[in-house]
Enzyme design. Structure first.
Site, PDB file in Angstrom:
ATOM      1  N   GLY A  11       0.829  -1.213   0.000  1.00  0.00           N
ATOM      2  CA  GLY A  11       0.000   0.000   0.000  1.00  0.00           C
ATOM      3  C   GLY A  11       0.857   1.254   0.000  1.00  0.00           C
ATOM      4  O   GLY A  11       2.091   1.193  -0.101  1.00  0.00           O
ATOM      5  N   THR A  36      -6.229  -2.692  -1.966  1.00  0.00           N
ATOM      6  CA  THR A  36      -5.998  -1.296  -2.368  1.00  0.00           C
ATOM      7  C   THR A  36      -4.535  -1.044  -2.731  1.00  0.00           C
ATOM      8  O   THR A  36      -4.225  -0.001  -3.290  1.00  0.00           O
ATOM      9  CB  THR A  36      -6.385  -0.323  -1.224  1.00  0.00           C
ATOM     10  OG1 THR A  36      -5.705  -0.735  -0.034  1.00  0.00           O
ATOM     11  CG2 THR A  36      -7.874  -0.338  -0.984  1.00  0.00           C
ATOM     12  N   GLY A  37      -3.667  -1.974  -2.406  1.00  0.00           N
ATOM     13  CA  GLY A  37      -2.260  -1.799  -2.755  1.00  0.00           C
ATOM     14  C   GLY A  37      -1.992  -2.380  -4.134  1.00  0.00           C
ATOM     15  O   GLY A  37      -2.891  -2.954  -4.761  1.00  0.00           O
ATOM     16  N   ASP A  57      -4.171 -12.909   2.699  1.00  0.00           N
ATOM     17  CA  ASP A  57      -5.182 -12.072   3.338  1.00  0.00           C
ATOM     18  C   ASP A  57      -5.065 -12.283   4.850  1.00  0.00           C
ATOM     19  O   ASP A  57      -5.157 -13.422   5.321  1.00  0.00           O
ATOM     20  CB  ASP A  57      -6.563 -12.528   2.820  1.00  0.00           C
ATOM     21  CG  ASP A  57      -7.647 -11.575   3.239  1.00  0.00           C
ATOM     22  OD1 ASP A  57      -7.711 -11.243   4.442  1.00  0.00           O
ATOM     23  OD2 ASP A  57      -8.430 -11.171   2.364  1.00  0.00           O
ATOM     24  N   THR A  91     -10.885  -7.388   8.693  1.00  0.00           N
ATOM     25  CA  THR A  91      -9.447  -7.155   8.495  1.00  0.00           C
ATOM     26  C   THR A  91      -8.827  -6.581   9.761  1.00  0.00           C
ATOM     27  O   THR A  91      -7.762  -7.031  10.202  1.00  0.00           O
ATOM     28  CB  THR A  91      -9.217  -6.220   7.286  1.00  0.00           C
ATOM     29  OG1 THR A  91      -9.695  -6.885   6.121  1.00  0.00           O
ATOM     30  CG2 THR A  91      -7.755  -5.877   7.109  1.00  0.00           C
ATOM     31  N   TYR A 144     -14.561   1.162  10.077  1.00  0.00           N
ATOM     32  CA  TYR A 144     -13.140   1.514  10.160  1.00  0.00           C
ATOM     33  C   TYR A 144     -12.788   1.944  11.586  1.00  0.00           C
ATOM     34  O   TYR A 144     -11.881   1.378  12.205  1.00  0.00           O
ATOM     35  CB  TYR A 144     -12.849   2.632   9.162  1.00  0.00           C
ATOM     36  CG  TYR A 144     -11.396   3.027   9.067  1.00  0.00           C
ATOM     37  CD1 TYR A 144     -10.456   2.179   8.483  1.00  0.00           C
ATOM     38  CD2 TYR A 144     -10.953   4.258   9.550  1.00  0.00           C
ATOM     39  CE1 TYR A 144      -9.120   2.544   8.380  1.00  0.00           C
ATOM     40  CE2 TYR A 144      -9.622   4.636   9.456  1.00  0.00           C
ATOM     41  CZ  TYR A 144      -8.702   3.779   8.872  1.00  0.00           C
ATOM     42  OH  TYR A 144      -7.386   4.159   8.780  1.00  0.00           O
TER      43      TYR A 144
END
Ligand code: NAD
Ligand code: UDP
Length: 318
Positions: A11, A36-37, A57, A91, A144
């Site tokens: 990332g 996203t990376g 993951d 995550t 988040y």
């Protein structure tokens, strides 16, 4: 020479950390699921024999022998973490359990990339580490914010219950080269819009404030935190105390890019924090007088140059 695992290493921030630790002579294992990376962020490290890449993951357990773990894996921009909010929680929570379990088994030191979002829409300004925050537990940012808060809890409990050596950093808005041009964060959006002479999209009236930290200052703070004495766990704020309104940022970027863009005002997203600024007294005390050294204009200059190159190579549509 240490062997170091960096989750989320492909990332934006992770790629700078991989580069810096390799330059210091360490062996780096970069683990990422490329949500996203991207490999592009780390392709320049591929010919270094001390760099290893693992597609994995962190919601699934992973075994390896390392001395240190930097746990960065987690989408960071609202657009990405809201794309699959359940996965975002998994995550942060299951990922932390897996990485803490690993750290416990192999007796590695582990650092968690937490966030200023644990303060939510703060009622105390600037934010110190002992402020417990003002977070909506059921809103669209909660996956988040609460995921990261739970991760902090897990880190502290593994430390208290199992003596795992932990460090928690709370990162404030960070920017720089290798930000994803389409992840919707304010610095990347404004620069891409300005370079394309398109409208600069300010959400709300633009009076909300943020503090912007250049990525090299953050990486320096992360490594110093990892190297603190065993009895220091954090959390410690890592951010730049310079505070700007979003409107000021827009005007600065228009000026620096000589853009003909106009400002257009859009609705403010739900639970968007009104103000945010770190108190970095603790970091200064514990991290050998750490403080950011890159001024906003200098950091923006580097970031603008990066996005100019990106736009030459590919079409970016916001
Ligand atoms: P980023 O999205 O560029 O990097 C996150 C990386 O994690 C990506 O490479 C992504 O593919 C990877 N990833 C996501 N889910 C994964 C999973 N389940 N398993 C393995 N890899 C996974 O974001 P960033 O800005 O580099 O942020 C890095 C860390 O720093 C994140 O934990 C973020 O929450 C934290 N942080 C960043 C900021 C900021 O301003 N950039 C602020 C506060 C905290
Ligand atoms: N923002 C904006 N225009 C954009 C993107 C973001 O005005 O095109 C605002 C957003 O509403 C927030 C601030 O800029 O108030 C910072 O947003 P970002 O997503 O970068 O970070 P965060 O809200 O997580 O601090």
């Amino acid at each position: 020479m240490k062997r170091i695992l960096i989750t989320g290493g492909a990332g934006f921030i992770g790629s700078h950390l991989c580069e810096r630790l390799l330059n210091e002579g360490h062996e780096v294992v970069c683990l990422d699921n490329y949500f996203t990376g991207s490999k592009e962020n780390i392709v320049h490290l591929f010919n270094n024999p001390f760099f290893e890449l693992v597609r994995h993951d962190i919601t699934k357990p992973y075994m390896i022998e390392v001395d240190e773990i930097y746990n960065l894996a987690c989408p960071a921009s609202p657009v990405h973490y809201q794309y699959n909010p359940i996965k975002t929680v998994k995550t942060s929570v299951m990922g932390s359990v897996n990485m803490l379990g690993l750290a416990k088994r192999i007796r590695a030191k582990i650092l968690q990339a937490s966030t200023s979002e644990v303060y939510g829409d703060p009622k105390v300004h600037p934010q110190k580490e002992d402020y417990w925050g003002h977070v909506n537990p059921i809103g669209i940012r909660s996956c988040y914010d609460e995921g990261k808060r739970c991760a902090e809890t897990l880190f502290m409990d593994y430390h208290r219950q199992n003596n795992v050596q932990i460090k928690i950093i709370r990162i404030f808005n960070t920017y720089g080269p290798r930000m994803d041009p389409v992840d919707g964060r304010v610095v990347s959006n404004f620069i891409v819009q300005a370079l394309q002479n398109k409208d600069i999209t300010i959400y709300g009236k633009g009076q909300q404030t943020r503090s912007f930290q250049y990525v090299s200052d953050l990486v320096e703070g992360m490594i110093r935190t990892m190297n603190t004495d065993n009895d220091f766990t954090g959390p410690v704020n890592l951010g730049n105390p310079g505070e700007f309104t979003i409107k000021e940022l827009a005007e600065k970027i228009i000026e620096m890019t000589n853009s003909t863009s106009k400002i257009s005002y859009m609705p403010l997203p739900q639970d968007d924090p009104v103000q945010r600024k770190p108190d970095i007294t603790l970091a200064y005390e514990k991290l050998d007088k750490w403080q950011p050294v890159v001024y906003l204009e200098d950091g923006l200059k580097e970031t603008i140059a990066y996005f100019e190159e990106v736009l030459k190579k590919k079409t970016v549509t916001l």
